[in-house]
Scaffold this motif. Structure first.
Motif, short mmCIF file in Angstrom:
data_model
loop_
_atom_site.label_atom_id
_atom_site.label_comp_id
_atom_site.label_asym_id
_atom_site.label_seq_id
_atom_site.Cartn_x
_atom_site.Cartn_y
_atom_site.Cartn_z
N GLU A 66 64.80 31.64 39.35
CA GLU A 66 65.07 32.13 40.70
C GLU A 66 65.91 33.41 40.65
N ALA A 67 66.87 33.46 39.72
CA ALA A 67 67.70 34.65 39.57
C ALA A 67 66.84 35.85 39.18
N LEU A 68 65.88 35.64 38.28
CA LEU A 68 64.99 36.72 37.88
C LEU A 68 64.15 37.19 39.06
N SER A 69 63.73 36.24 39.89
CA SER A 69 62.94 36.58 41.07
C SER A 69 63.76 37.42 42.05
N VAL A 70 65.02 37.03 42.26
CA VAL A 70 65.90 37.80 43.14
C VAL A 70 66.09 39.21 42.59
N LEU A 71 66.36 39.31 41.29
CA LEU A 71 66.58 40.62 40.67
C LEU A 71 65.32 41.47 40.74
N ARG A 72 64.17 40.87 40.47
CA ARG A 72 62.90 41.59 40.55
C ARG A 72 62.70 42.16 41.96
N GLY A 73 63.03 41.35 42.96
CA GLY A 73 62.91 41.81 44.34
C GLY A 73 63.87 42.95 44.64
N MET A 74 65.07 42.89 44.10
CA MET A 74 66.06 43.96 44.32
C MET A 74 65.62 45.27 43.68
N LEU A 75 64.88 45.17 42.58
CA LEU A 75 64.42 46.37 41.86
C LEU A 75 63.13 46.93 42.42
N ALA A 76 62.49 46.21 43.34
CA ALA A 76 61.22 46.67 43.91
C ALA A 76 61.41 47.98 44.66
N PRO A 77 60.40 48.86 44.63
CA PRO A 77 60.54 50.17 45.29
C PRO A 77 60.85 50.08 46.78
N ASP A 78 60.33 49.04 47.46
CA ASP A 78 60.55 48.92 48.90
C ASP A 78 61.72 48.01 49.25
N SER A 79 62.58 47.74 48.29
CA SER A 79 63.71 46.83 48.52
C SER A 79 64.71 47.41 49.50
N SER A 80 65.19 46.56 50.41
CA SER A 80 66.28 46.97 51.30
C SER A 80 67.61 46.50 50.72
N CYS A 81 67.56 45.98 49.52
CA CYS A 81 68.73 45.39 48.86
C CYS A 81 68.81 45.95 47.44
N ARG A 82 68.93 47.28 47.34
CA ARG A 82 68.94 47.94 46.04
C ARG A 82 70.19 47.57 45.24
N PRO A 83 70.05 47.42 43.93
CA PRO A 83 71.22 47.08 43.10
C PRO A 83 72.31 48.15 43.18
N ASP A 84 73.53 47.72 42.92
CA ASP A 84 74.66 48.64 42.85
C ASP A 84 75.47 48.29 41.61
N SER A 85 76.65 48.87 41.49
CA SER A 85 77.47 48.62 40.31
C SER A 85 77.87 47.14 40.22
N ASN A 86 78.07 46.48 41.35
CA ASN A 86 78.39 45.05 41.32
C ASN A 86 77.23 44.23 40.78
N THR A 87 76.01 44.58 41.19
CA THR A 87 74.82 43.90 40.68
C THR A 87 74.77 44.03 39.16
N CYS A 88 74.99 45.25 38.68
CA CYS A 88 74.96 45.49 37.23
C CYS A 88 76.01 44.66 36.52
N ALA A 89 77.22 44.63 37.06
CA ALA A 89 78.29 43.86 36.43
C ALA A 89 77.93 42.39 36.37
N ILE A 90 77.35 41.86 37.45
CA ILE A 90 76.96 40.44 37.50
C ILE A 90 75.90 40.15 36.44
N VAL A 91 74.86 40.96 36.41
CA VAL A 91 73.73 40.72 35.50
C VAL A 91 74.14 40.91 34.05
N PHE A 92 74.74 42.04 33.73
CA PHE A 92 75.04 42.32 32.33
C PHE A 92 76.12 41.40 31.77
N SER A 93 77.11 41.09 32.57
CA SER A 93 78.14 40.16 32.12
C SER A 93 77.55 38.78 31.87
N SER A 94 76.73 38.31 32.80
CA SER A 94 76.13 36.99 32.66
C SER A 94 75.20 36.92 31.47
N TRP A 95 74.31 37.90 31.35
CA TRP A 95 73.34 37.87 30.26
C TRP A 95 73.97 38.06 28.89
#
Length: 197
Positions: A66-95
């Protein structure tokens, strides 16, 4: 992002209105000012980041998908929820901390993020991810990730390069080792004797 098509985000709709995605918030006031639209986008991004953080912290296996699905949606070209520095910190720290290896979909998203200019801004998480990829046998993904960060203008420093060199040596990929040594020289990055373990 078309929230209705992403089943992983249905949980967002069940949360209080302050945590709903932008599409849900914006639909209640589609004639608002630009300032209101920006506030709803920020609320949406905060909600997406909170959901992503929660899913990535969970030990439940399906939450990982589900997390991958959320992230995939955030990275989609038409996303209204584009990643930011917080998104990066969450993903990279977790992974970088998770003991489970990254699957092919996660590896693809990792490289996609780097290609889009979203990558670890600190050498520690960057090196941890390269190490993790190499140790799990995904040396090619580590190569792609490091070069995607480099091509996007990210700082590629000695520890991450050493981690990749160690992985390439373990995989006996001497051609890429020589190429990386040459690239490091061009970047002014010097390998040191104590490679990352």
């Amino acid at each position: 992002m078309r929230m209705a098509k992403n089943p992983s985000l249905t949980a967002l709709r069940r949360r209080p209105s302050h945590a709903r995605p932008a599409s849900a918030v914006a639909s209640t006031d589609s004639h608002g000012s630009d300032g209101e639209h920006l506030r709803s986008d920020k609320a949406s991004l905060r909600s997406c980041n909170d959901t992503l953080r929660s899913l990535l912290r969970s030990a439940v296996r399906r939450h990982r998908a589900e997390a991958l699905s959320v992230l995939r949606g955030m990275l989609a070209p038409d996303s209204s929820c584009r990643p930011d520095s917080n998104t990066c910190a969450i993903v990279f720290s977790s992974w970088s901390k998770q003991s489970l290896p990254l699957d092919n979909e996660a590896l693809g998203l990792l490289v996609q993020m780097a290609n889009m200019g979203f990558f670890p801004t600190d050498a520690f998480h960057f090196t941890q991810l390269v190490n993790k990829l190499c140790r799990s046998g995904a040396t090619s993904a580590a190569w792609d990730f490091l070069h995607a960060v480099k091509d996007a203008g990210g700082a590629v420093e000695t520890p991450a390069c050493n981690a990749l060199l160690t992985g390439l040596a373990t995989a006996r990929d001497f051609a890429r080792m020589n190429l990386l040594f040459s690239e490091m020289k061009g970047m002014g990055v010097r390998p040191n004797v104590a490679n990352e373990k």
